[in-house]
Motif scaffolding. Structure first.
Motif, PDB file in Angstrom:
ATOM      1  N   CYS A 142       0.858  -1.186   0.000  1.00 20.18           N
ATOM      2  CA  CYS A 142       0.000   0.000   0.000  1.00 20.18           C
ATOM      3  C   CYS A 142       0.893   1.234   0.000  1.00 20.18           C
ATOM      4  O   CYS A 142       1.629   1.479   0.961  1.00 20.18           O
ATOM      5  CB  CYS A 142      -0.932   0.015   1.201  1.00 20.18           C
ATOM      6  N   LEU A 143       0.812   1.997  -1.069  1.00 24.47           N
ATOM      7  CA  LEU A 143       1.721   3.117  -1.280  1.00 24.47           C
ATOM      8  C   LEU A 143       1.261   4.374  -0.565  1.00 24.47           C
ATOM      9  O   LEU A 143       0.066   4.662  -0.483  1.00 24.47           O
ATOM     10  CB  LEU A 143       1.832   3.426  -2.776  1.00 24.47           C
ATOM     11  N   SER A 144       2.226   5.124  -0.081  1.00 25.45           N
ATOM     12  CA  SER A 144       1.935   6.462   0.404  1.00 25.45           C
ATOM     13  C   SER A 144       1.366   7.291  -0.739  1.00 25.45           C
ATOM     14  O   SER A 144       1.774   7.121  -1.895  1.00 25.45           O
ATOM     15  CB  SER A 144       3.221   7.112   0.922  1.00 25.45           C
ATOM     16  N   PRO A 145       0.417   8.200  -0.480  1.00 26.87           N
ATOM     17  CA  PRO A 145      -0.117   9.045  -1.560  1.00 26.87           C
ATOM     18  C   PRO A 145       0.960   9.821  -2.300  1.00 26.87           C
ATOM     19  O   PRO A 145       0.788  10.159  -3.462  1.00 26.87           O
ATOM     20  CB  PRO A 145      -1.065  10.008  -0.826  1.00 26.87           C
ATOM     21  N   LEU A 146       2.082  10.084  -1.620  1.00 24.76           N
ATOM     22  CA  LEU A 146       3.162  10.815  -2.269  1.00 24.76           C
ATOM     23  C   LEU A 146       3.729  10.044  -3.449  1.00 24.76           C
ATOM     24  O   LEU A 146       4.194  10.635  -4.424  1.00 24.76           O
ATOM     25  CB  LEU A 146       4.283  11.093  -1.259  1.00 24.76           C
ATOM     26  N   GLY A 147       3.666   8.712  -3.384  1.00 22.54           N
ATOM     27  CA  GLY A 147       4.322   7.900  -4.395  1.00 22.54           C
ATOM     28  C   GLY A 147       3.406   7.362  -5.462  1.00 22.54           C
ATOM     29  O   GLY A 147       3.766   6.420  -6.161  1.00 22.54           O
ATOM     30  N   ILE A 148       2.214   7.942  -5.619  1.00 25.57           N
ATOM     31  CA  ILE A 148       1.295   7.430  -6.638  1.00 25.57           C
ATOM     32  C   ILE A 148       0.950   8.519  -7.634  1.00 25.57           C
ATOM     33  O   ILE A 148       1.147   9.697  -7.394  1.00 25.57           O
ATOM     34  CB  ILE A 148      -0.001   6.875  -6.012  1.00 25.57           C
ATOM     35  N   GLY A 149       0.435   8.087  -8.774  1.00 26.51           N
ATOM     36  CA  GLY A 149       0.010   9.041  -9.790  1.00 26.51           C
ATOM     37  C   GLY A 149       1.038   9.163 -10.873  1.00 26.51           C
ATOM     38  O   GLY A 149       1.496   8.174 -11.439  1.00 26.51           O
ATOM     39  N   PHE A 150       1.456  10.381 -11.167  1.00 27.69           N
ATOM     40  CA  PHE A 150       2.343  10.607 -12.288  1.00 27.69           C
ATOM     41  C   PHE A 150       3.809  10.445 -11.929  1.00 27.69           C
ATOM     42  O   PHE A 150       4.670  10.668 -12.753  1.00 27.69           O
ATOM     43  CB  PHE A 150       2.102  12.009 -12.854  1.00 27.69           C
ATOM     44  N   ASP A 151       4.119  10.134 -10.685  1.00 31.07           N
ATOM     45  CA  ASP A 151       5.494   9.816 -10.340  1.00 31.07           C
ATOM     46  C   ASP A 151       5.805   8.410 -10.859  1.00 31.07           C
ATOM     47  O   ASP A 151       4.974   7.748 -11.463  1.00 31.07           O
ATOM     48  CB  ASP A 151       5.696   9.888  -8.823  1.00 31.07           C
ATOM     49  N   TYR A 152       7.002   7.934 -10.606  1.00 32.15           N
ATOM     50  CA  TYR A 152       7.365   6.607 -11.071  1.00 32.15           C
ATOM     51  C   TYR A 152       6.454   5.541 -10.467  1.00 32.15           C
ATOM     52  O   TYR A 152       6.196   5.566  -9.266  1.00 32.15           O
ATOM     53  CB  TYR A 152       8.820   6.286 -10.690  1.00 32.15           C
ATOM     54  N   PRO A 153       5.943   4.580 -11.252  1.00 32.34           N
ATOM     55  CA  PRO A 153       5.103   3.512 -10.691  1.00 32.34           C
ATOM     56  C   PRO A 153       5.878   2.711  -9.661  1.00 32.34           C
ATOM     57  O   PRO A 153       7.055   2.427  -9.837  1.00 32.34           O
ATOM     58  CB  PRO A 153       4.763   2.660 -11.921  1.00 32.34           C
ATOM     59  N   ARG A 154       5.190   2.322  -8.598  1.00 35.51           N
ATOM     60  CA  ARG A 154       5.829   1.565  -7.542  1.00 35.51           C
ATOM     61  C   ARG A 154       5.263   0.167  -7.416  1.00 35.51           C
ATOM     62  O   ARG A 154       5.878  -0.705  -6.818  1.00 35.51           O
ATOM     63  CB  ARG A 154       5.643   2.295  -6.205  1.00 35.51           C
ATOM     64  N   CYS A 155       4.041  -0.040  -7.912  1.00 34.17           N
ATOM     65  CA  CYS A 155       3.455  -1.373  -7.858  1.00 34.17           C
ATOM     66  C   CYS A 155       4.136  -2.268  -8.896  1.00 34.17           C
ATOM     67  O   CYS A 155       4.664  -1.804  -9.902  1.00 34.17           O
ATOM     68  CB  CYS A 155       1.949  -1.318  -8.126  1.00 34.17           C
ATOM     69  N   LYS A 156       4.072  -3.552  -8.654  1.00 39.59           N
ATOM     70  CA  LYS A 156       4.761  -4.518  -9.499  1.00 39.59           C
ATOM     71  C   LYS A 156       4.379  -4.390 -10.965  1.00 39.59           C
ATOM     72  O   LYS A 156       5.234  -4.425 -11.856  1.00 39.59           O
ATOM     73  CB  LYS A 156       4.448  -5.935  -8.986  1.00 39.59           C
ATOM     74  N   ASN A 157       3.077  -4.234 -11.228  1.00 42.50           N
ATOM     75  CA  ASN A 157       2.598  -4.132 -12.609  1.00 42.50           C
ATOM     76  C   ASN A 157       2.306  -2.689 -13.032  1.00 42.50           C
ATOM     77  O   ASN A 157       1.688  -2.458 -14.073  1.00 42.50           O
ATOM     78  CB  ASN A 157       1.345  -4.986 -12.805  1.00 42.50           C
ATOM     79  N   GLY A 158       2.708  -1.721 -12.223  1.00 38.87           N
ATOM     80  CA  GLY A 158       2.568  -0.321 -12.598  1.00 38.87           C
ATOM     81  C   GLY A 158       1.165   0.229 -12.577  1.00 38.87           C
ATOM     82  O   GLY A 158       0.881   1.259 -13.185  1.00 38.87           O
ATOM     83  N   GLU A 159       0.248  -0.462 -11.860  1.00 42.92           N
ATOM     84  CA  GLU A 159      -1.141   0.006 -11.867  1.00 42.92           C
ATOM     85  C   GLU A 159      -1.326   1.329 -11.148  1.00 42.92           C
ATOM     86  O   GLU A 159      -2.368   1.983 -11.275  1.00 42.92           O
ATOM     87  CB  GLU A 159      -2.073  -1.049 -11.258  1.00 42.92           C
ATOM     88  N   ASP A 160      -0.324   1.767 -10.386  1.00 45.85           N
ATOM     89  CA  ASP A 160      -0.424   3.061  -9.719  1.00 45.85           C
ATOM     90  C   ASP A 160      -0.047   4.213 -10.637  1.00 45.85           C
ATOM     91  O   ASP A 160      -0.068   5.371 -10.232  1.00 45.85           O
ATOM     92  CB  ASP A 160       0.488   3.086  -8.498  1.00 45.85           C
ATOM     93  N   GLY A 161       0.285   3.912 -11.891  1.00 48.50           N
ATOM     94  CA  GLY A 161       0.644   4.961 -12.840  1.00 48.50           C
ATOM     95  C   GLY A 161      -0.505   5.888 -13.159  1.00 48.50           C
ATOM     96  O   GLY A 161      -0.308   6.999 -13.619  1.00 48.50           O
ATOM     97  N   TYR A 162      -1.742   5.409 -12.963  1.00 49.13           N
ATOM     98  CA  TYR A 162      -2.923   6.247 -13.205  1.00 49.13           C
ATOM     99  C   TYR A 162      -3.796   6.210 -11.957  1.00 49.13           C
ATOM    100  O   TYR A 162      -4.215   5.140 -11.530  1.00 49.13           O
ATOM    101  CB  TYR A 162      -3.725   5.716 -14.399  1.00 49.13           C
ATOM    102  N   ILE A 163      -4.040   7.352 -11.405  1.00 46.86           N
ATOM    103  CA  ILE A 163      -4.904   7.381 -10.221  1.00 46.86           C
ATOM    104  C   ILE A 163      -6.277   7.910 -10.543  1.00 46.86           C
ATOM    105  O   ILE A 163      -7.155   7.917  -9.705  1.00 46.86           O
ATOM    106  CB  ILE A 163      -4.283   8.252  -9.109  1.00 46.86           C
TER     107      ILE A 163
END
Length: 1029
Positions: free
Chosen positions: A527-548
């Motif tokens: 579970c990512l901190s809100p700071l690390g989601i969205g248009f920053d570098y994806p942090r989830c394994k499959n990059g699903e956090d790339g779009y919020i």
């Protein structure tokens, strides 16, 4: 007498009667010698078109003379055309309404109105100066020394800052925060930037070591409510609705509510770089660095080269908008001149100062011809820099004998020393030299990579092991055991290594933190901190956090946007997101006012904001002159039908559009009139008979390969003179767009149709944006302020925004920067009301108002507006023994002047130099009622109420009384039909304005125009810009 009077502004508009077109607001303050002569920069939006945000931002920024001295100000005269007295004006039959047309001072006009209505002969001799063209001020003492008048000071400020881009990497902007007593930042002119307080690293050294980080542990343990977003540094809690609403509207002090431009992913591909060199908005002026251990450039931008103190390494692009890196580096090198001449020469040559310092006492020639065995330097060791600031922590110590033996530019230290209070987890110090903890320097190796390369790991230990402040175990904290460091749990899994051994980023139980705002990766248990989601570098394994973005919100705007095969809209039944787009409506909230003609007759781009044209006029840019444009009335735009029968529509069919104000040439209806066609269809353009000229859904004809010519140009008067009106939809790929009723708000208001019909030609004189010519000297003279010239000698003076003060805007102010959005609740009538809102900075102990702002709020227009306002403390520095808060009163004024309610906003963390407050004010459906069994005594001169947003009680005072308990009397100066709220604060009736409410809105002065819809008397400039005190 109330302290608020120190902030009483006498407001002036340009004082020329016949010569000037300027629409400046000019303010003088005769009561205060530290804040006077103010011009207000009124700025709406500030968002780029690709942002497509769901709200507007509204700034009203006073640029004032703010000198340090309280000495009497000499009255300087400029160029005065002629002088009148009130008696002269009266004898000539001049009314206050006439003076309004002459664009003179609002307060002088109001004083003149009082003079006429009361027949006050004591003001017979009152002087009114009519300034020469391009001069302004009470004595016509100021000019911007331009060749053209300024129509909007806000536009002038924007243009002035945009011109700074020509001097990137060349200018030096040097401002300092002087209010942290005893802070020594380093050798002069180095000084503390306010953003360096509570930034996670120690910047104040010497006797008051670490004072810039004192009390900052309070931020780390701060928590927010579930419906709030916790800014990452803990300094603020903001409404969850403000999270990720626009990167140009940063509501957090550290900017972490918005994304950081790190990559080119998705719609980020079309974003423009955001620089602070040309920006005056809160996203720069009221923002710190995003994460610890960055270096503040002093204008809201930051560099990841906190290693500016590498010294020997040179990064010319760091802090390109202020030059703070290069300026401080030179200061550090020059500080070595405290040594004797020969010792300084030894350092100059052996450490390569000649690579940095130009026009110094020495140069490389001296290094080549010096006999080092005969130099007179008696010191065995030389430290450089003279303080432990290399890499932020270190002070190299050089042996004189080893320097003498080394080659020029290749000197190497014998010891690396640190302050004994820092870097406690480095290997034990081997020596104590001059009070510093010293360790043997890394071994010199060839090729020499620079000392910084060898100290990088030690610097990481200093930064990421142990805490600056002492912490006790707390449920809000996480303890990095190996790194011996407490951090907020909100720093876990945020893509920033806070602990040296990476305990924070390798934490495997982030989904058990009970944090509803974290992003739950679906491809792994993380579970990512809100700071690390969205248009920053994806942090989830499959990059699903790339779009919020929510698909439910954005999917509609992805249809028919000229982006084929959108990944969020997979093809179905041989159809994709660009299929059947010829049936797509051209005029929607997603296409409105995006500078692209989606509709054939451009109705989606008509009457848009920030276009300097009249109602029902199109902006048309002159070909080959990018800064010039015409404003063309819609009713005189025509086009000739084209031959569609014999055209192969696999190829583009181009249209022929022209302008003519000849009222008889189309008498036979052989041309298509844009004015007469609410919806221009393919049938119209092809000359076919149309079954429904006024159809409700207007399609995008370009989807059928019918387009303007390549230049998208209009033939003026059908004579070959061309101007360009817009862009094709294919010219720009559009970003996802929020739906909002705000986008529907750009439609023409009720207007005088007679005046429109009489307008038969375009303005032949091109309208052009301001093109400011400036220089490095003028930019650097006032730092982040604006230069104005005073008197016939053209002496340079500075107009400073509230964030700065001093003769040259060189000092950073303590302040409150407030962002608020107002939302009405309840009935339809409530949402159609007009409100007056007063925002006060008060001393809680005494209830004394020290500074205030006010706005007129029209629910139907301003619902999605974000207001940004400054509130200044009465003293600099602010009194540490006082507790300040923000008190907001709202009055409903559609009919009577009714008190509606109040809000209270606390100002937490008084140790911060800038208190950033971001909030939503929700207007309840019913006005506030008297509080029963009140806990405070309001006496006979006030009534007890509870705040709308809390259970806290307060006294709302009657006219003539103020203070916490309504026990302070004051003399009212407001008109008899207005309400006195304080010494110089007046609540005006709907049809009146001015400091004391003695002036009338011209729309409401006749029976024929009687404010029947209330809103008619307010336009955007009246209720936000010219209505100031």
């Amino acid at each position: 007498m109330m302290h608020w009077q120190l902030f009483y502004f006498l407001i002036l508009l340009p004082i020329t009667i016949t010569k000037s077109d300027a629409s400046l607001i000019y303010n003088t303050n005769d009561n205060s010698k530290t804040i006077f002569d103010c011009l207000y920069a009124y700025i709406i939006d500030g968002h780029a078109q690709y942002e497509h945000v769901s709200f507007r931002t509204n700034y009203l920024i006073p640029y004032c003379r703010r000198p340090l001295s309280t000495d009497p100000i000499n009255k300087i005269q400029g160029y005065i055309e002629n002088t009148f007295t009130f008696k002269n004006l009266s004898l000539q039959g001049i009314t206050s309404e006439d003076l309004l047309q002459w664009s003179t001072s609002i307060d002088i006009i109001e004083q003149y109105s009082i003079y006429l209505s009361k027949n006050n002969t004591g003001f017979d001799a009152f002087i009114f100066n009519n300034c020469s063209s391009l001069w302004f001020g009470s004595n016509c003492q100021y000019t911007f020394n331009l060749s053209i008048p300024i129509e909007s000071f806000g536009d002038f400020v924007n243009s002035s800052f945009v011109a700074r881009r020509n001097y990137m990497e060349k200018i030096v902007i040097h401002t300092c925060y002087p209010h942290l007593s005893g802070c020594y930042r380093g050798p002069e002119p180095m000084c503390l930037d306010w953003r360096e307080i509570c930034d996670g690293k120690i910047d104040c050294i010497g006797d008051n070591f670490g004072t810039d980080e004192e009390y900052c542990n309070e931020l780390e343990t701060n928590e927010c409510k579930e419906d709030e977003y916790r800014c990452h540094n803990g300094a603020q809690c903001i409404p969850l609705e403000f999270f990720r609403d626009s990167r140009l509207s940063k509501d957090c002090l550290d900017g972490t509510d918005e994304t950081e431009d790190k990559g080119l992913m998705g719609v980020m591909l079309f974003r423009q770089p955001f620089e602070c060199i040309d920006s005056t908005i809160f996203a720069c002026e009221e923002t710190t660095c995003r994460q610890p251990h960055l270096f503040s450039c002093g204008d809201g931008s930051c560099t990841n080269y906190y290693s500016i103190f590498y010294l020997a390494d040179f990064f010319p692009n760091a802090c390109a908008g202020t030059g703070r890196v290069a300026y401080y580096r030179q200061a550090i090198y020059k500080s070595a001149k405290q040594y004797s001449n020969d010792c300084y020469l030894l350092l100059f040559c052996k450490l390569g100062f000649y690579k940095i310092l130009q026009n110094d006492t020495y140069n490389i020639t001296h290094c080549l011809r010096t006999n080092w065995l005969s130099i007179d330097c008696t010191l065995e060791y030389l430290s450089f820099p003279l303080e432990p600031i290399f890499y932020g922590y270190f002070q190299p110590l050089y042996s004189k004998q080893l320097l003498i033996k080394s080659d020029n530019g290749d000197g190497w230290p014998s010891y690396i020393c640190t302050d004994p209070g820092l870097c406690l987890y480095l290997p034990n110090a081997t020596d104590r030299i001059n009070g510093s903890a010293c360790r043997s320097a890394p071994r010199y190796q060839y090729p020499n990579l620079g000392l910084s390369a060898y100290l990088k790991e030690d610097a990481a230990i200093c930064a990421s092991m142990g805490n600056i402040n002492k912490y006790k175990s707390n449920s809000s904290l996480f303890y990095c055991k190996k790194s011996h460091k407490y951090i907020s749990k909100h720093r876990l899994i945020d893509d920033i290594q806070d602990c040296y051994y990476d305990e924070d980023e390798s934490y495997n139980a982030s989904c058990s933190l009970n944090d509803t705002q974290r992003f739950n990766c679906t491809s792994e248990t993380k579970c990512l901190s809100p700071l690390g989601i969205g248009f920053d570098y994806p942090r989830c394994k499959n990059g699903e956090d790339g779009y919020i973005e929510s698909h439910e919100i954005f999917v509609y705007s992805h249809l028919c946007n000229h982006i084929n095969h959108d990944p969020q809209l997979p093809p179905e039944n041989n159809e994709n997101d660009e299929t059947n787009c010829e049936w797509w409506p051209c005029h929607t909230p997603y296409t409105r006012c995006d500078n692209i003609f989606h509709c054939a007759n451009g109705i989606d781009e008509l009457n848009c904001p920030n276009v300097n044209c009249n109602i029902n006029e199109f902006k048309c840019q002159i070909i080959d002159s990018p800064n010039d444009y015409y404003c063309i009335p819609q009713q005189y735009i025509y086009e000739k039908p084209v031959d569609c029968i014999n055209h192969d529509f696999s190829n583009i069919l181009y249209r022929n559009v022209f302008y003519s104000n000849n009222l008889t040439f189309n008498i036979n209806k052989e041309y298509i009139s844009w004015k007469e066609k609410t919806c221009l269809t393919k049938n119209d353009i092809c000359g076919y008979s149309s079954t429904n000229d006024q159809q409700l859904i207007c399609n995008i004809v370009e989807k059928e390969n019918i387009r303007f010519n390549n230049e998208f140009s209009v033939d003026l008067y059908n004579n070959g003179t061309l101007c360009r009106m817009g862009k094709h939809t294919t010219d720009l790929v559009r970003s996802p767009y929020y739906f909002s009723a705000w986008n529907l708000g750009y439609f023409p208001p009720v207007i005088n149709q007679i005046s429109l019909s009489s307008q038969q030609s375009i303005n032949i004189k091109p309208k052009k944006p301001l093109d400011i010519k400036t220089s490095i000297e003028l930019i650097e003279y006032c730092n982040r302020g604006i230069v104005v010239f005073e008197g016939k000698s053209f002496e340079k003076k500075c107009l400073c925004p509230p964030s700065y003060y001093g003769d040259r805007c060189q000092w950073q102010n303590q302040r409150v920067s407030l962002t608020f959005q107002i939302r009405p609740l309840g009935s339809h009538e409530n949402k159609q009301s007009i409100y007056e809102i007063f925002i006060y900075l008060i001393d809680e102990q005494n209830g004394i108002i020290h500074n205030y702002e006010k706005i007129n709020y029209i629910s139907s227009i301003d619902c999605n507006t974000k207001y940004n306002r400054y509130l200044l403390y009465p003293d600099q520095p602010k009194n540490p023994n006082h507790t300040y808060s923000i008190h907001i009163d709202i009055y409903e004024k559609s009919t009577l002047l009714n008190y509606y309610g109040s809000w209270n906003l606390s100002i937490p963390f008084p140790f911060l130099p800038v208190n950033r407050i971001s909030t939503q004010l929700r207007i309840p459906s019913e006005k506030s009622q008297l509080s029963i069994n009140c806990s405070i005594q309001c006496g006979t001169n006030g009534q007890c109420f509870k705040y709308i947003n809390s259970t806290k009680e307060f006294c709302h005072c009657d006219q003539g009384y103020s203070g916490r308990y309504c026990n302070i009397t004051y003399e009212c100066s407001c008109s008899s039909d207005s309400i006195c709220l304080n010494t110089s604060v007046c609540l005006c009736p709907l049809n009146q304005f001015g400091s004391n409410c003695y002036l009338q809105h011209k729309h409401c002065q006749s029976n024929k125009n009687s404010c029947q819809n209330n809103v008619n008397i307010y336009n955007q400039s009246e209720h936000d810009e010219s209505y100031r005190k």
